[in-house]
Scaffold this active site. Structure first.
Site, PDB file in Angstrom:
ATOM      1  N   GLY A  59       0.829  -1.196   0.000  1.00 46.95           N
ATOM      2  CA  GLY A  59       0.000   0.000   0.000  1.00 46.95           C
ATOM      3  C   GLY A  59       0.863   1.246   0.000  1.00 46.95           C
ATOM      4  CB  CYS A  86       5.402  -4.051   0.308  1.00 41.51           C
ATOM      5  SG  CYS A  86       6.226  -2.485  -0.067  1.00 41.51           S
ATOM      6  CE1 TYR A  87       1.202   1.257   5.465  1.00 42.23           C
ATOM      7  CE2 TYR A  87      -0.620  -0.297   5.256  1.00 42.23           C
ATOM      8  CZ  TYR A  87      -0.084   0.851   5.812  1.00 42.23           C
ATOM      9  OH  TYR A  87      -0.816   1.602   6.712  1.00 42.23           O
ATOM     10  CG  HIS A 173       5.665  -5.660  -4.280  1.00 43.99           C
ATOM     11  ND1 HIS A 173       4.366  -5.458  -3.857  1.00 43.99           N
ATOM     12  CD2 HIS A 173       6.360  -4.553  -3.914  1.00 43.99           C
ATOM     13  CE1 HIS A 173       4.271  -4.279  -3.266  1.00 43.99           C
ATOM     14  NE2 HIS A 173       5.466  -3.711  -3.284  1.00 43.99           N
ATOM     15  CD  GLU A 175       2.636  -8.353  -5.124  1.00 45.01           C
ATOM     16  OE1 GLU A 175       2.350  -7.173  -4.866  1.00 45.01           O
ATOM     17  OE2 GLU A 175       3.376  -9.058  -4.402  1.00 45.01           O
ATOM     18  CB  SER A 227     -23.035 -10.712 -24.184  1.00 46.16           C
ATOM     19  OG  SER A 227     -21.917 -11.492 -23.779  1.00 46.16           O
ATOM     20  N   GLY A 229     -20.436 -13.755 -25.447  1.00 43.41           N
ATOM     21  CA  GLY A 229     -19.055 -13.835 -25.001  1.00 43.41           C
ATOM     22  C   GLY A 229     -18.835 -15.042 -24.115  1.00 43.41           C
ATOM     23  CG  ASP A 231     -16.805 -13.142 -19.299  1.00 43.02           C
ATOM     24  OD1 ASP A 231     -15.886 -13.988 -19.289  1.00 43.02           O
ATOM     25  OD2 ASP A 231     -16.600 -11.932 -19.454  1.00 43.02           O
ATOM     26  CB  SER A 233     -20.950 -18.764 -23.408  1.00 45.86           C
ATOM     27  OG  SER A 233     -21.219 -17.885 -24.479  1.00 45.86           O
ATOM     28  CE  LYS A 374     -12.776 -12.316 -20.252  1.00 44.96           C
ATOM     29  NZ  LYS A 374     -14.163 -12.160 -20.747  1.00 44.96           N
TER      30      LYS A 374
END
Length: 521
Positions: A59, A86-87, A173, A175, A227, A229, A231, A233, A374
């Site tokens: 942060g 970190c923070y 970090h 990540e 739609s 797409g 997601d 579907s 996704k």
């Protein structure tokens, strides 16, 4: 396989880091479910998650600033393992009686960490370990019970831990991709320290999601927003598996679709064995969007209009529909910074299906994919047996071409963009197999209001500029511009200028995300 209704969970407390969502991505890669929650979430909400452990994100604040976010007392009183990043490391030290002070010089960039212990938390990590630093404060005195587990030439306290209590922290970090073996370090924490099995799989998700839909809906009926797409579907397939014929799939043609989209979506769901009702509501949407230029206003108008159309269709359908299912994903929630979630995060843009929904919606919203990225949705789609042409389909935003026509929405502008976009897609797909690792995750045209002077047929033109955007990504949270061949870009530009009236200039967007977003609006 974990068949419990709720999977093993890690709670990631978000203290405002711009890479907090990447922590969630890396933990999920270990087969461990996690959720990113605001740092000031109430204890009861977190207790309901029954987390195996906590990760404290980085942060921008300083722990010794009275106004800075502090470590909730229930984190330590839970007795569960904690990893501070970190923070988060500074918070942990500060809360347990250590000391944190400003560093003489802000550390930003790569550093080499010498690891000073052999512990399950550090299992399999090389020493020195190349890491990414980004901080202005540092821990200057360890809390009682902690010891140094890693250092650099400039900082003696870069990794710290109290192994007996399962409390660990790193100043760097793990990540981000720049940190060597960062995913392994996070995996060591969630598996070796927290004891997670790492068995959160697509099959397990389908099982729990179907059970959750049945529990939420009961004997009710569900309107499903389609739609075409990936997601929506995948969401529709999950809802269909859960409630069967008690769902009505609606595909709303809002007049903002790409060329050929309606026929393509209808054929797609016919192949999936899901009956879809197509509703032409383009008049409603275009009337409500008339004269609107501001992107946030567009998204909210589109979200509200969708709901009004669904309400109208529900009132005319046989049976009573009290639920509306939509394909909301985790990035939608994170970027929209919905009230009550991720308050420390800045809102990037309102997604029409999250912050764009009206307050007086008549439905109970069902969102089985709300906490998935996704790429995870694509894996779930394959688990459900959806064809690859559905699962691998490039994303298309719910607001459609409204966020790709910069400025006011007009029928003329939409027709111009459709023609340009069809050329972009056709040319890229014609050479798809030749693009290798630069096969774009998403690719499209943007119609800008910028006009420039050109010359065609020895005559002066004053036409619009079209931008082409093609990006590579795995989850949409970060992206890089696709290095498309110059010959391909030349063909696209030549065809657009020659075949689309009113366009005399084409540019290629070479901006990554961040700092840009994928869509221009």
């Amino acid at each position: 396989m974990n068949t419990d209704h709720k999977p093993e969970t890690i709670a990631i407390l978000d203290f405002g880091s711009q890479t907090a969502q990447l922590i969630a991505r890396r933990v999920r890669e270990q087969g461990v479910y996690c959720e990113l929650v605001p740092h000031d979430a109430d204890a009861a909400t977190i207790a309901a998650m029954n987390p195996r452990g906590f990760i404290l994100s980085g942060g921008p604040e300083s722990v010794y600033d009275p106004a800075s976010p502090q470590l909730p007392p229930w984190v330590l009183s839970s007795g569960k393992p904690v990893l501070g990043i970190c923070y988060g490391m500074q918070l942990l030290a500060h809360a347990l009686g250590g000391e944190v002070a400003p560093a003489q010089a802000r550390e930003f960039g790569l550093a080499n960490v010498q690891l000073d212990a052999a512990l399950p938390f550090l299992e399999g990590l090389p020493s020195p370990l190349t890491v990414w630093m980004s901080h202005g404060d540092k821990v200057t005195r360890l809390p009682e019970g902690f010891r140094s587990l890693g250092h650099t030439d400039n900082a003696p306290l870069v990794v710290m831990g109290d192994p007996a209590r399962g409390l660990f922290a790193v100043q760097f970090h793990p990540e981000v991709a720049h940190t060597q073996e960062g995913s392994r370090l996070l995996g060591n924490f969630v598996k070796n320290v927290c004891g997670c099995r790492g068995d959160w799989t697509p099959a397990g998700f389908v099982e729990t999601a179907v059970a959750a839909i049945r529990e939420q809906v009961g004997d009710g009926r569900v309107l499903v927003a389609i739609s075409g797409g990936v997601d929506s579907s995948v969401m529709a397939a999950l809802v269909h598996r859960a409630v069967g014929d008690r769902m009505l799939a609606l595909f709303i043609d809002h007049g903002l679709l790409r060329a050929g989209e309606v026929a393509e979506v209808q054929a797609l769901f016919q192949d999936l064995g899901i009956e879809v009702r197509t509703v032409d509501a383009s008049t409603d949407f275009l009337a409500n969007l008339e004269g609107v230029e501001e992107p946030e206003a567009k998204r909210k108008i589109i979200g509200a209009t969708f709901v009004r159309v669904f309400e109208r269709e529900a009132s005319q359908a046989a049976g009573e529909y009290g639920f509306l299912a939509q394909g909301t994903l985790y990035p939608d929630v994170i970027e929209s910074a919905v009230a009550g979630q991720h308050q420390v995060a800045h809102k990037i843009k309102t997604h029409h299906n999250v912050g764009g929904l009206p307050d007086d919606i008549e439905f109970t919203v069902v969102e089985p994919l709300r906490f998935l990225f996704k790429d995870e949705v694509r894996r779930v789609g394959r688990e459900l047996g959806l064809p690859e042409r559905v699962v691998a389909r490039q994303p298309f935003p719910g607001p459609g071409l409204a966020v790709r026509v910069l400025g006011p929405i007009t029928v003329e502008a939409l027709d111009t963009l459709r023609a340009a976009d069809a050329i972009v897609r056709a040319e890229i797909e014609a050479v798809w197999d030749q693009l290798g690792d630069q096969q774009p995750w998403q690719y499209f045209a943007v119609l800008t209001p910028l006009r420039s002077v050109g010359v065609m047929g020895d005559q002066r033109t004053y036409g619009n500029l079209v931008a082409v955007r093609a990006i590579t990504s795995s989850d949409g949270m970060t992206a890089d511009w696709a290095r498309l061949p110059n010959t391909l870009l030349t063909r696209i530009a030549t065809r657009v200028v020659n075949e689309v009236a009113g366009i005399n200039r084409v540019v290629y967007d070479i901006t990554s995300k961040p700092p840009a977003t994928i869509e221009w609006e």
